[in-house]
Write an enzyme that holds these catalytic residues in place. Structure first.
Site: not given
Ligand code: NAD
Length: 373
Positions: A182-185, A180, A80
């Site tokens: 966001g993307h993953v959700a 959340g 990292k």
């Molecule tokens: P993202 O930024 O697209 O989505 C995260 C969402 O969480 C945002 O909409 C944000 O507003 C919301 N949020 C923040 N704090 C919050 C809270 N207290 N309550 C409710 N919502 C809240 O990120 P993502 O890419 O969807 O990633 C989500 C998680 O998954 C992160 O922890 C990331 O490290 C992990 N992750 C993502 C990937 C990937 O492929 N994107 C891979 C491995 C791990």
């Protein structure tokens, strides 16, 4: 603590401190292990208050990548990097190109990708100076956003967890609270909605949660109320450290399986609290390793269908974790750590077998051709 003691504590192999006055670059690359292959892990840009804080973070994160890459079955070790600076104010072409040159100097021992504080354009600058970058945009021949694959892995992990407690892996009619939007959700909710799960969605940005709830016919929940939902599964897909003294007593779920990193504030203490509440915890880095599967696949000719198949295999990874936890009577996160460590030990052990392709054999060949050996 002294530097070498700090590295020895968790068996880190190498750190590279990168400094360039011209561009203002201050970065640390940490390589935790290369037993399984070149260290793979993202670069984070963050406003660390001290060099020490940056070092501690990069050591912790690189070790985490060793475990994640191992449990994912990848031929990658863990690494990292952190760039010290304000990602909103201090980004320049020069900064990232200077950083790229340091990555290049490692000649493939470390392969980087996007992480917190970085975006596609920053990665493109790094890529101008080194080929040891993955997870780049489709415009540059990369795989782009890994979230669809990560989400499919989370969905597969969730099925494994539900199977573990019910004997059936169907999520139809199951109540799932997603933190959340966001993307993953978003991708996760689409898979879940398709299977007929009953969804609850929250986000600190209300409009985001409302939009997702509308799309997947979920019930909107206020951000702080998500812990109280009477659900079968709680899926943290936002930030880390959300499983703690305050939230765990409120949980009513039977399973926790979500995409967020570092969900347990204190692995031992809060892992135990979940066991006491009879909640099955699917270890986060095993659940979300679809993301690293995706960026790793880019290094050997990206094929999304193949990576999706790989991410589907997270079901079996989780089943192995649950089986070991049961057999050894240990917490699931510990079982996951042990499986990751065992793989490193076993693969490391075969490296003692002579293959005839080492640099030394090449050198001996050259010497014998010259009649000197
Ligand atoms: P993202 O930024 O697209 O989505 C995260 C969402 O969480 C945002 O909409 C944000 O507003 C919301 N949020 C923040 N704090 C919050 C809270 N207290 N309550 C409710 N919502 C809240 O990120 P993502 O890419 O969807 O990633 C989500 C998680 O998954 C992160 O922890 C990331 O490290 C992990 N992750 C993502 C990937 C990937 O492929 N994107 C891979 C491995 C791990």
């Amino acid at each position: 603590m002294e530097l070498f003691n700090q590295l020895a504590q968790d068996n880190h192999e190498q750190i590279v401190v990168c400094s360039d006055r011209n561009s203002g670059l201050r970065a640390i690359i940490a390589i935790h292990s290369t037993t399984l292959g070149p260290a793979l892990g993202g670069t984070r840009m963050w406003t660390y208050v001290s060099d020490d804080e940056a070092l501690r973070d990069v050591l912790r994160l690189s070790k985490g990548m060793t475990y994640k890459n191992s449990i994912a079955g990848l031929n990658h070790g863990g690494g990292k990097a952190v760039i010290i600076g304000d990602s909103k104010k201090e980004k320049t072409e020069l900064l990232f190109r200077a950083y790229g040159r340091f990555v290049d100097g490692l000649n493939g021992r470390y392969i980087t990708a996007e992480d917190v504080g970085m975006d596609v354009r920053d990665m493109e600058y790094i890529r101008m100076e080194t080929k040891y970058v993955t997870g780049v945009s489709p415009a540059l021949g990369g795989s782009g956003d890994p979230s669809p694959v990560t989400a499919f892995g989370v969905y597969s992990a969730m099925k494994a967890a539900i199977h573990e407690i019910t004997g059936n892996d169907s999520l139809k009619g199951k109540k799932i609270a997603v933190q959340g939007a966001g993307h993953v959700a978003t991708y996760l909710c689409r898979y879940l909605a398709k299977e007929g799960a009953k969804l609850f969605v929250s986000d600190i940005f209300e409009e985001k949660a409302h939009a997702l709830a509308k799309e997947v016919k979920a019930k909107y929940v206020k951000p702080d109320d998500i812990y109280d939902v009477d659900a079968d599964v709680f899926a943290p897909c936002a930030l880390g450290a959300i499983l703690n003294d305050t939230t765990i007593p409120r949980l009513k779920c039977k399973v926790i399986a979500g995409g967020a990193n570092n969900q347990l504030l204190d692995q031992d203490k809060h892992g135990l609290m979940l066991i006491q509440k009879n909640i099955l915890y699917a270890p986060d880095y095993a659940v979300n390793c679809g993301g690293v599967m995706n960026v790793s696949a880019e290094l050997s000719g990206y094929d999304q269908a193949r990576v999706m198949k790989q991410a589907e295999g997270i079901y079996d990874i989780l089943k192995r974790v649950f089986a070991m936890a049961k057999r050894e009577n240990i917490p699931t996160y510990e079982a996951s750590n042990r499986i990751a460590e065992e793989r490193i030990l076993r693969v490391g052990a075969i490296q003692r077998l002579y293959t005839g392709t080492s640099n030394l054999s090449g050198r001996l060949g050259e010497l014998s051709a010259k009649g000197t050996a």
